[in-house]
Motif scaffolding. Structure first.
Motif, PDB file in Angstrom:
ATOM      1  N   TRP A   1       1.049  -1.270   0.108  1.00 32.35           N
ATOM      2  CA  TRP A   1      -0.104  -0.093  -0.093  1.00 32.35           C
ATOM      3  C   TRP A   1       0.763   1.188   0.034  1.00 32.35           C
ATOM      4  CZ3 TRP A   1      -1.008   3.417   4.423  1.00 32.35           C
ATOM      5  CH2 TRP A   1      -1.892   4.429   4.168  1.00 32.35           C
ATOM      6  N   LEU A   2       0.647   2.102  -1.020  1.00 33.26           N
ATOM      7  CA  LEU A   2       1.450   3.368  -1.219  1.00 33.26           C
ATOM      8  C   LEU A   2       0.672   4.638  -0.838  1.00 33.26           C
ATOM      9  CD1 LEU A   2       4.123   4.735  -2.371  1.00 33.26           C
ATOM     10  CD2 LEU A   2       3.195   4.481  -4.445  1.00 33.26           C
ATOM     11  N   GLY A   3      -0.568   4.587  -1.240  1.00 31.39           N
ATOM     12  CA  GLY A   3      -1.358   5.981  -1.207  1.00 31.39           C
ATOM     13  C   GLY A   3      -1.160   6.384  -2.996  1.00 31.39           C
ATOM     14  N   ASN A   4      -1.839   7.401  -3.358  1.00 25.97           N
ATOM     15  CA  ASN A   4      -1.548   7.667  -4.773  1.00 25.97           C
ATOM     16  C   ASN A   4      -0.552   8.892  -5.100  1.00 25.97           C
ATOM     17  OD1 ASN A   4      -2.544   6.905  -7.129  1.00 25.97           O
ATOM     18  ND2 ASN A   4      -3.866   8.455  -7.357  1.00 25.97           N
ATOM     19  N   PRO A   5       0.539   8.590  -5.862  1.00 26.54           N
ATOM     20  CA  PRO A   5       1.321   9.671  -5.911  1.00 26.54           C
ATOM     21  C   PRO A   5       0.373  11.059  -6.640  1.00 26.54           C
ATOM     22  CG  PRO A   5       2.150   7.771  -6.809  1.00 26.54           C
ATOM     23  CD  PRO A   5       0.621   7.607  -6.534  1.00 26.54           C
ATOM     24  N   VAL A   6       0.939  12.267  -6.001  1.00 30.70           N
ATOM     25  CA  VAL A   6       0.254  13.628  -6.391  1.00 30.70           C
ATOM     26  C   VAL A   6       1.040  14.392  -6.717  1.00 30.70           C
ATOM     27  CG1 VAL A   6      -1.297  15.249  -5.655  1.00 30.70           C
ATOM     28  CG2 VAL A   6      -1.524  13.166  -4.743  1.00 30.70           C
ATOM     29  N   ARG A   7       0.899  15.357  -7.968  1.00 28.41           N
ATOM     30  CA  ARG A   7       1.912  15.981  -8.572  1.00 28.41           C
ATOM     31  C   ARG A   7       1.878  17.522  -7.726  1.00 28.41           C
ATOM     32  NH1 ARG A   7      -0.957  17.802 -14.055  1.00 28.41           N
ATOM     33  NH2 ARG A   7      -2.909  17.449 -12.858  1.00 28.41           N
ATOM     34  N   ASP A   8       2.772  18.219  -7.838  1.00 29.92           N
ATOM     35  CA  ASP A   8       3.052  19.449  -6.848  1.00 29.92           C
ATOM     36  C   ASP A   8       1.877  20.726  -7.694  1.00 29.92           C
ATOM     37  OD1 ASP A   8       3.838  21.760  -5.671  1.00 29.92           O
ATOM     38  OD2 ASP A   8       5.577  22.057  -6.539  1.00 29.92           O
ATOM     39  N   LEU A   9       0.891  20.636  -6.814  1.00 33.11           N
ATOM     40  CA  LEU A   9      -0.292  21.528  -7.249  1.00 33.11           C
ATOM     41  C   LEU A   9      -0.111  23.162  -6.737  1.00 33.11           C
ATOM     42  CD1 LEU A   9      -2.966  18.991  -7.234  1.00 33.11           C
ATOM     43  CD2 LEU A   9      -1.933  19.781  -9.131  1.00 33.11           C
ATOM     44  N   THR A  10       0.894  23.370  -5.883  1.00 31.52           N
ATOM     45  CA  THR A  10       1.160  24.643  -5.348  1.00 31.52           C
ATOM     46  C   THR A  10       1.214  25.755  -6.346  1.00 31.52           C
ATOM     47  OG1 THR A  10       3.521  24.334  -4.925  1.00 31.52           O
ATOM     48  CG2 THR A  10       2.146  23.813  -3.167  1.00 31.52           C
ATOM     49  N   VAL A  11       0.683  26.939  -5.846  1.00 33.32           N
ATOM     50  CA  VAL A  11       0.694  28.245  -6.783  1.00 33.32           C
ATOM     51  C   VAL A  11       1.818  29.107  -5.823  1.00 33.32           C
ATOM     52  CG1 VAL A  11      -1.116  27.798  -8.089  1.00 33.32           C
ATOM     53  CG2 VAL A  11      -1.319  29.256  -5.955  1.00 33.32           C
ATOM     54  N   LYS A  12       2.445  30.103  -6.684  1.00 35.34           N
ATOM     55  CA  LYS A  12       3.004  31.326  -6.114  1.00 35.34           C
ATOM     56  C   LYS A  12       2.407  32.241  -5.358  1.00 35.34           C
ATOM     57  CE  LYS A  12       6.954  30.219  -8.938  1.00 35.34           C
ATOM     58  NZ  LYS A  12       7.927  30.944 -10.048  1.00 35.34           N
ATOM     59  N   ASN A  13       1.176  32.569  -5.881  1.00 33.94           N
ATOM     60  CA  ASN A  13       0.500  33.838  -5.690  1.00 33.94           C
ATOM     61  C   ASN A  13      -1.135  33.385  -5.970  1.00 33.94           C
ATOM     62  OD1 ASN A  13      -1.001  36.172  -5.410  1.00 33.94           O
ATOM     63  ND2 ASN A  13       0.896  37.195  -5.130  1.00 33.94           N
ATOM     64  N   ILE A  14      -2.064  33.297  -4.963  1.00 33.25           N
ATOM     65  CA  ILE A  14      -3.287  33.092  -5.170  1.00 33.25           C
ATOM     66  C   ILE A  14      -4.154  34.208  -6.208  1.00 33.25           C
ATOM     67  CG2 ILE A  14      -4.174  34.176  -3.335  1.00 33.25           C
ATOM     68  CD1 ILE A  14      -5.474  30.744  -4.565  1.00 33.25           C
ATOM     69  N   ASN A  15      -3.590  35.502  -6.046  1.00 28.38           N
ATOM     70  CA  ASN A  15      -4.023  36.371  -6.734  1.00 28.38           C
ATOM     71  C   ASN A  15      -3.806  36.426  -8.188  1.00 28.38           C
ATOM     72  OD1 ASN A  15      -5.547  37.782  -4.472  1.00 28.38           O
ATOM     73  ND2 ASN A  15      -3.572  38.731  -3.674  1.00 28.38           N
ATOM     74  N   GLU A  16      -2.625  36.090  -8.512  1.00 23.60           N
ATOM     75  CA  GLU A  16      -2.045  35.727  -9.841  1.00 23.60           C
ATOM     76  C   GLU A  16      -2.830  34.722 -10.337  1.00 23.60           C
ATOM     77  OE1 GLU A  16       2.176  34.985 -10.062  1.00 23.60           O
ATOM     78  OE2 GLU A  16       2.445  36.935  -9.250  1.00 23.60           O
ATOM     79  N   SER A  17      -3.394  33.708  -9.754  1.00 23.82           N
ATOM     80  CA  SER A  17      -4.060  32.450 -10.117  1.00 23.82           C
ATOM     81  C   SER A  17      -5.637  32.997 -10.636  1.00 23.82           C
ATOM     82  CB  SER A  17      -4.291  31.457  -9.108  1.00 23.82           C
ATOM     83  OG  SER A  17      -3.139  30.698  -8.755  1.00 23.82           O
ATOM     84  N   ARG A  18      -6.098  33.977  -9.785  1.00 26.50           N
ATOM     85  CA  ARG A  18      -7.312  34.437  -9.964  1.00 26.50           C
ATOM     86  C   ARG A  18      -7.243  35.387 -11.284  1.00 26.50           C
ATOM     87  NH1 ARG A  18     -11.699  34.854  -6.517  1.00 26.50           N
ATOM     88  NH2 ARG A  18     -11.715  33.569  -4.527  1.00 26.50           N
ATOM     89  N   ASN A  19      -6.080  36.107 -11.337  1.00 24.30           N
ATOM     90  CA  ASN A  19      -5.854  37.025 -12.519  1.00 24.30           C
ATOM     91  C   ASN A  19      -5.973  36.154 -13.828  1.00 24.30           C
ATOM     92  OD1 ASN A  19      -6.050  39.350 -11.049  1.00 24.30           O
ATOM     93  ND2 ASN A  19      -3.720  39.344 -10.899  1.00 24.30           N
TER      94      ASN A  19
ATOM     95  N   LYS B   1      -3.655  24.036 -12.147  1.00 24.93           N
ATOM     96  CA  LYS B   1      -3.261  24.224 -10.507  1.00 24.93           C
ATOM     97  C   LYS B   1      -3.640  25.495 -10.258  1.00 24.93           C
ATOM     98  CE  LYS B   1       1.119  23.648 -10.919  1.00 24.93           C
ATOM     99  NZ  LYS B   1       2.650  23.450 -10.478  1.00 24.93           N
ATOM    100  N   ASP B   2      -3.789  26.529 -11.055  1.00 24.74           N
ATOM    101  CA  ASP B   2      -4.557  27.634 -10.720  1.00 24.74           C
ATOM    102  C   ASP B   2      -6.109  27.766 -10.519  1.00 24.74           C
ATOM    103  OD1 ASP B   2      -2.273  29.735 -11.038  1.00 24.74           O
ATOM    104  OD2 ASP B   2      -2.164  28.630 -12.990  1.00 24.74           O
ATOM    105  N   ALA B   3      -6.604  27.019 -11.368  1.00 25.17           N
ATOM    106  CA  ALA B   3      -8.065  26.709 -11.278  1.00 25.17           C
ATOM    107  C   ALA B   3      -8.542  25.851  -9.984  1.00 25.17           C
ATOM    108  CB  ALA B   3      -8.584  25.820 -12.180  1.00 25.17           C
ATOM    109  N   TYR B   4      -7.551  24.784  -9.599  1.00 22.68           N
ATOM    110  CA  TYR B   4      -7.783  24.181  -8.424  1.00 22.68           C
ATOM    111  C   TYR B   4      -7.567  25.023  -7.281  1.00 22.68           C
ATOM    112  CZ  TYR B   4      -7.492  19.243  -9.912  1.00 22.68           C
ATOM    113  OH  TYR B   4      -7.592  18.024 -10.528  1.00 22.68           O
ATOM    114  N   ALA B   5      -6.433  26.021  -7.241  1.00 23.12           N
ATOM    115  CA  ALA B   5      -6.304  26.880  -6.115  1.00 23.12           C
ATOM    116  C   ALA B   5      -7.391  27.641  -5.633  1.00 23.12           C
ATOM    117  CB  ALA B   5      -4.730  27.579  -6.406  1.00 23.12           C
ATOM    118  N   ILE B   6      -8.025  28.194  -6.696  1.00 25.67           N
ATOM    119  CA  ILE B   6      -9.097  29.324  -6.211  1.00 25.67           C
ATOM    120  C   ILE B   6     -10.611  28.703  -6.247  1.00 25.67           C
ATOM    121  CG2 ILE B   6      -7.787  31.096  -7.817  1.00 25.67           C
ATOM    122  CD1 ILE B   6      -9.599  30.729  -9.877  1.00 25.67           C
ATOM    123  N   ALA B   7     -10.671  27.491  -6.399  1.00 29.84           N
ATOM    124  CA  ALA B   7     -11.844  26.530  -6.409  1.00 29.84           C
ATOM    125  C   ALA B   7     -12.598  26.758  -5.043  1.00 29.84           C
ATOM    126  CB  ALA B   7     -11.936  25.356  -7.261  1.00 29.84           C
TER     127      ALA B   7
END
Length: 356
Positions: free
Chosen positions: A159-177, A251-257
């Protein structure tokens, strides 16, 4: 080190493999990656973001029910096996890794014949036929869920769990923009997987008039789905954003949802779990996604709808309830993260290193 990934047709088996590539690249920046996928699947475009060379081989699909196409597909798999032998002889990978998909079957048989170690990762609660077949010749089998490891040979399964990509964003406001969404505005993200979902698309269109006009909706309709109706709706609902598919902006869409509406594909729900996002799930009826959705429902980790009986009005009410209750959203996100913990990157590296 050369690592060959295989899988495609949908993005389900692709996303965790990309996560493995990200993880191992951080460990050893000199590692070379290759990918074998399907000719017409959605994976090629996503894989190109990672600068991984992409190749295709012939393969067929073996169905668990009687179909005359099984006869023809056996010959495709046979031909794909010899294609794979030549490909592996050319590329000489140190290891072959898959998370499912029938394009992987002849490749993994060829890898076994040539003595190349193979790792099969099982995501869904219900084991797919391709992974079941490949598990017999694989040197290592891992599972995203603890209970699923009991369905494979004990001596090589973990049992490993599921590998996940790096989904972090630098700036949430930039993601909204990126989506022209102002700070503080509620955001709904609706998507149906790499190929899209006509049922989700229809439910969102039914729900859209019931949501406040200052809410923003990011709707990924799928590249293979008609979107004329959705694009016309953008002229009426100015905060309705329609896209066939997202790549690096995902990743930006994920971050702001604030709320995510999606299918029950394991790769997607694992990413939502890693981010602690509240989700409304519409599994594809009669498939392994029903089992995934039941797992989430039983653990109160997501809201599950039935695409056969539920409608856009119910979806609209559920989203309103979620957006009006921060405690409810946080509870769902927390339970989802608890139910589907991501794989430990150190374990991913250790497995690769143990096989080569």
């Amino acid at each position: 080190m050369k690592i060959l990934f295989s899988g495609g047709g949908t993005l389900g088996p692709v996303v965790p493999l990309l996560a493995i590539a990200e993880i191992y690249k951080k460990h050893d920046s000199q590692t070379e990656f290759f990918w074998v996928g399907t000719e017409h699947g959605p994976e090629k475009e996503l894989i190109a973001q990672y600068n991984i060379p992409f190749f295709t081989i012939m393969s067929g699909k073996l169905r668990r029910y009687f179909s005359v196409w099984n006869f023809f597909d056996i010959f495709k798999i046979f031909f794909g096996f010899f294609q794979s032998l030549f490909f592996l002889w050319q590329k000489k990978p140190d290891i072959v890794i898959t998370a499912g998909g029938f394009v992987s079957v002849p490749l993994h048989f060829a890898a076994f014949a040539l003595g190349i170690p193979a790792w099969v990762h099982q995501q869904d609660a219900k084991v797919g036929l391709a992974n079941k077949i490949m598990s017999y010749t694989a040197k290592k089998v891992t599972t995203a869920l603890r209970d699923t490891q009991l369905l494979f040979p004990e001596n090589k399964t973990e049992w490993l769990g599921n590998p996940v990509r790096d989904l972090t964003v630098k700036n949430i406001n930039e993601s909204r923009n990126r989506f022209a969404i102002p700070p503080g505005a509620p955001v709904i993200l609706a998507m149906g997987g790499g190929t899209g979902s006509s049922n989700i698309n229809n439910l969102v269109m039914e729900a859209l008039p019931k949501w406040p006009r200052d809410w923003h909706i990011i709707h990924l309709v799928g590249r293979e789905r008609p979107r004329a109706l959705q694009e016309r709706a953008t002229g009426v609902f100015t905060n309705y954003h329609v896209y066939p598919f997202l790549k690096e902006e995902m990743k930006d869409a994920y971050a702001i949802a604030d709320v995510v509406i999606t299918r029950a594909g394991f790769a997607t729900i694992t990413e939502l779990a890693a981010l602690g996002k509240p989700a409304i799930i519409l599994p594809i009826s009669g498939t392994h996604q029903d089992v995934n959705a039941k797992l989430l429902s039983d653990n109160q980790a997501a809201i599950v709808l039935d695409e056969r009986t539920d409608n856009g009005l119910k979806l609209a009410r559920l989203v309103v309830n979620l957006l009006e209750s921060e405690d409810y959203r946080l509870s769902l996100g927390k339970q989802l993260k608890k139910t589907l913990p991501p794989a430990d990157p150190a374990k991913v590296v250790a497995i690769v290193d143990s096989l080569v």
